[in-house]
Design an enzyme around this catalytic site. Structure first.
Site, short mmCIF file in Angstrom:
data_model
loop_
_atom_site.label_atom_id
_atom_site.label_comp_id
_atom_site.label_asym_id
_atom_site.label_seq_id
_atom_site.Cartn_x
_atom_site.Cartn_y
_atom_site.Cartn_z
N LEU A 70 -0.84 -3.33 -4.12
CA LEU A 70 -0.12 -4.58 -3.90
C LEU A 70 1.27 -4.37 -3.31
CD1 LEU A 70 -1.15 -6.27 -7.28
CD2 LEU A 70 -2.27 -6.46 -5.05
N CYS A 71 1.50 -3.25 -2.69
CA CYS A 71 2.80 -2.87 -2.14
C CYS A 71 2.90 -3.32 -0.68
CB CYS A 71 2.95 -1.35 -2.22
SG CYS A 71 4.48 -0.69 -1.55
#
Length: 179
Positions: A57-58
């Site tokens: 989720l970066c």
């Protein structure tokens, strides 16, 4: 517990682990595989290994494409790209199954991948504790890259902003390839 005893404990443990390594500096390190079993860096003796702490989720997650491109481009010459999912920066999915499915479905990843692993702090995986103790390197964010040479020795660390297919990283990898 204070920082000094923790550091002493880590250094003492690392000294014992590295006393008779099977493969350079990194020969004794093992990572649990996301598929079950384990990866031993010594299994890749004679091959350079790029170890990358990742997170699904970066903002740097699109680097998975570049990591897979590196693996595809240089695998026949020996390169292994090892993805190490980590939730140390609170940007990883909740389970290994979710991480694996996300990476396969979104990026077509077939890189070796570990279980979700801590890369910093007192619970850091021994490989990352060793990097901190011997090379003063701790990932500051996701998608830090650590190049281990074909001889099992630390070559260089690259930050999140260094793209997998950047000239700097590709040249470092090419300098370690077997053919």
């Amino acid at each position: 517990m204070t920082d000094k005893p923790t550091r002493r404990m880590v250094l003492g443990g690392l000294t014992a682990m590295l006393a008779a390594p099977a493969f350079g500096e990194t020969g004794t390190f093992r990572f649990p595989s996301i598929d079950g079993g384990e990866y031993r860096l010594s299994d890749w003796a004679g091959r350079p290994v790029l170890v990358v702490n990742t997170a699904s989720l970066c903002g740097f997650t699109d680097q998975y494409e570049g990591l897979q491109a590196l693996q595809d481009r240089f695998a026949d010459q020996g390169l292994v790209v090892l993805a190490v999912p980590s939730n140390d920066f609170r940007q990883e999915l909740a389970s290994e199954d979710e991480v694996k499915e996300f990476c396969e479905m979104t990026f077509g990843l077939d890189l070796p991948m570990t279980e979700i692993t801590s890369v910093r702090g007192p619970g850091a995986h021994p490989f990352y504790a060793w990097l901190r103790a011997t090379h003063d390197f701790t990932p500051r964010w996701n998608f830090n890259k650590v190049l281990i040479g074909a001889d099992g020795r630390f070559i260089e660390a690259f930050g999140s902003n260094v793209r997998p297919t950047s000239r700097k990283l590709v040249q470092a990898i090419e300098g370690q390839l077997t053919s």
